[in-house]
Motif scaffolding. Sequence first.
Motif, PDB file in Angstrom:
ATOM      1  N   ASN A 134       0.861  -1.178   0.000  1.00  0.00           N
ATOM      2  CA  ASN A 134       0.000   0.000   0.000  1.00  0.00           C
ATOM      3  C   ASN A 134       0.897   1.228   0.000  1.00  0.00           C
ATOM      4  OD1 ASN A 134      -1.846   2.147   0.676  1.00  0.00           O
ATOM      5  ND2 ASN A 134      -3.221   0.647   1.597  1.00  0.00           N
ATOM      6  N   LYS A 135       0.619   2.191  -0.891  1.00  0.00           N
ATOM      7  CA  LYS A 135       1.455   3.400  -0.939  1.00  0.00           C
ATOM      8  C   LYS A 135       1.360   4.193   0.365  1.00  0.00           C
ATOM      9  CE  LYS A 135      -2.033   6.186  -3.360  1.00  0.00           C
ATOM     10  NZ  LYS A 135      -2.337   6.913  -4.610  1.00  0.00           N
ATOM     11  N   ASP A 136       0.255   4.012   1.102  1.00  0.00           N
ATOM     12  CA  ASP A 136       0.134   4.618   2.431  1.00  0.00           C
ATOM     13  C   ASP A 136       0.803   3.670   3.424  1.00  0.00           C
ATOM     14  OD1 ASP A 136      -0.497   5.742   4.836  1.00  0.00           O
ATOM     15  OD2 ASP A 136      -2.675   5.690   4.563  1.00  0.00           O
ATOM     16  N   GLU A 137       2.084   3.909   3.682  1.00  0.00           N
ATOM     17  CA  GLU A 137       2.864   3.000   4.520  1.00  0.00           C
ATOM     18  C   GLU A 137       2.395   2.984   5.971  1.00  0.00           C
ATOM     19  OE1 GLU A 137       6.959   3.984   4.038  1.00  0.00           O
ATOM     20  OE2 GLU A 137       7.032   3.294   1.938  1.00  0.00           O
ATOM     21  N   THR A 138       1.621   3.998   6.377  1.00  0.00           N
ATOM     22  CA  THR A 138       1.150   4.016   7.767  1.00  0.00           C
ATOM     23  C   THR A 138       0.196   2.860   8.054  1.00  0.00           C
ATOM     24  OG1 THR A 138      -0.745   5.472   7.309  1.00  0.00           O
ATOM     25  CG2 THR A 138       1.356   6.530   7.847  1.00  0.00           C
ATOM     26  N   GLY A 172      -3.322   2.958  -9.097  1.00  0.00           N
ATOM     27  CA  GLY A 172      -2.129   3.569  -9.666  1.00  0.00           C
ATOM     28  C   GLY A 172      -0.906   2.672  -9.644  1.00  0.00           C
ATOM     29  N   GLU A 173       0.261   3.274  -9.318  1.00  0.00           N
ATOM     30  CA  GLU A 173       1.530   2.543  -9.335  1.00  0.00           C
ATOM     31  C   GLU A 173       1.536   1.404  -8.335  1.00  0.00           C
ATOM     32  OE1 GLU A 173       4.862   5.082  -8.818  1.00  0.00           O
ATOM     33  OE2 GLU A 173       4.372   6.382 -10.516  1.00  0.00           O
ATOM     34  N   ILE A 225      -1.253  -4.509 -18.314  1.00  0.00           N
ATOM     35  CA  ILE A 225      -1.478  -4.204 -16.891  1.00  0.00           C
ATOM     36  C   ILE A 225      -2.031  -2.783 -16.744  1.00  0.00           C
ATOM     37  CG2 ILE A 225      -0.362  -3.796 -14.657  1.00  0.00           C
ATOM     38  CD1 ILE A 225       1.565  -6.083 -15.315  1.00  0.00           C
ATOM     39  N   ASN A 226      -1.464  -1.834 -17.473  1.00  0.00           N
ATOM     40  CA  ASN A 226      -1.955  -0.449 -17.398  1.00  0.00           C
ATOM     41  C   ASN A 226      -3.390  -0.337 -17.903  1.00  0.00           C
ATOM     42  OD1 ASN A 226       0.223   1.024 -16.231  1.00  0.00           O
ATOM     43  ND2 ASN A 226       1.372   0.846 -18.148  1.00  0.00           N
ATOM     44  N   SER A 227      -3.743  -1.134 -18.928  1.00  0.00           N
ATOM     45  CA  SER A 227      -5.121  -1.132 -19.419  1.00  0.00           C
ATOM     46  C   SER A 227      -6.068  -1.707 -18.365  1.00  0.00           C
ATOM     47  CB  SER A 227      -5.214  -1.966 -20.707  1.00  0.00           C
ATOM     48  OG  SER A 227      -4.468  -1.367 -21.750  1.00  0.00           O
ATOM     49  N   ILE A 228      -5.625  -2.739 -17.664  1.00  0.00           N
ATOM     50  CA  ILE A 228      -6.440  -3.334 -16.597  1.00  0.00           C
ATOM     51  C   ILE A 228      -6.644  -2.324 -15.464  1.00  0.00           C
ATOM     52  CG2 ILE A 228      -6.432  -5.096 -14.771  1.00  0.00           C
ATOM     53  CD1 ILE A 228      -5.093  -6.990 -16.818  1.00  0.00           C
ATOM     54  N   ILE A 229      -5.607  -1.564 -15.135  1.00  0.00           N
ATOM     55  CA  ILE A 229      -5.726  -0.552 -14.077  1.00  0.00           C
ATOM     56  C   ILE A 229      -6.722   0.533 -14.485  1.00  0.00           C
ATOM     57  CG2 ILE A 229      -4.473   1.298 -12.894  1.00  0.00           C
ATOM     58  CD1 ILE A 229      -2.014  -0.563 -12.890  1.00  0.00           C
TER      59      ILE A 229
END
Length: 263
Positions: A8-12, A174-175, A193-197
């Motif tokens: 998760n980009k939110d590491e908290t 996203g990433e 993968i980008n199309s699936i996102i």
Amino acid sequence: MDQARYINKDETVFNDAQALMQLNKNLLLKGPTGSGKTKLAETLSETLNRPMHQVNCSVDLDAESLLGFKTIKTNEEGSQEIVFIDGPVIQAMKQGHILYIDEINMAKPEALPILNGVLDYRRKLTNPFTGEVIEAAPGFNVIAAINEGYIGTLPMNEALKNRFVVIQVDYIDGETLFDVIKNQSKLQDDTLINSIIKFNEDLRTMTKQGQISEEASSIRALIDLSDLATVMPIERAIKRTIIDKLEDTREQQAIVNAVELNF
């Protein structure tokens, strides 16, 4: 592929969960189905090097499902004796492991008060089947997961909820989602993968607008979809993993429209 890590980009989210575990707090993971709650619990188990015992809640959950049951066993002398087989709660307590209670609000409220002493400062339980008093070994932790508002769920008892610290676990995008698909599925085609996102972003928008149910845009479904996309056309992969799971024809058609727009 790294199948065991929660990302998760939110590491908290992960860091706070780990800190709470080290403080011996009960952790309640709250979020939509398929958002990664079980993956987070598994990653905590791996990081802390503590095995995890799982309880899957349902309306049929009872004391035996939690604590264990009596059975007849033949001993070495050939005679029979009654023995008690420890269930997941007692196993985790005795061994100082993690207890994971999945979909805790699917259980009937009367099935859970037996855990009150396990979840408060006492960390103690009297087994009603044997009279044995079990005190949790060092390292014992409780993680529960809750999906609010789903069919079959019940409001969580306030006295029970007050025994937990809550962490919200939302869907990723996203990433971060790109990394999850790349690391946890067989699909390695960056363009696809980008199309699936992008397709998933459309699904999330439809979910927020109430056009389709949340499980249609779950991470779990996307991983399955990405795996299937390596052996069949993307349209058929979406049909197998998402569309055919839905019973509402309007929801199915909405996703068909999204497929036509994206692929």
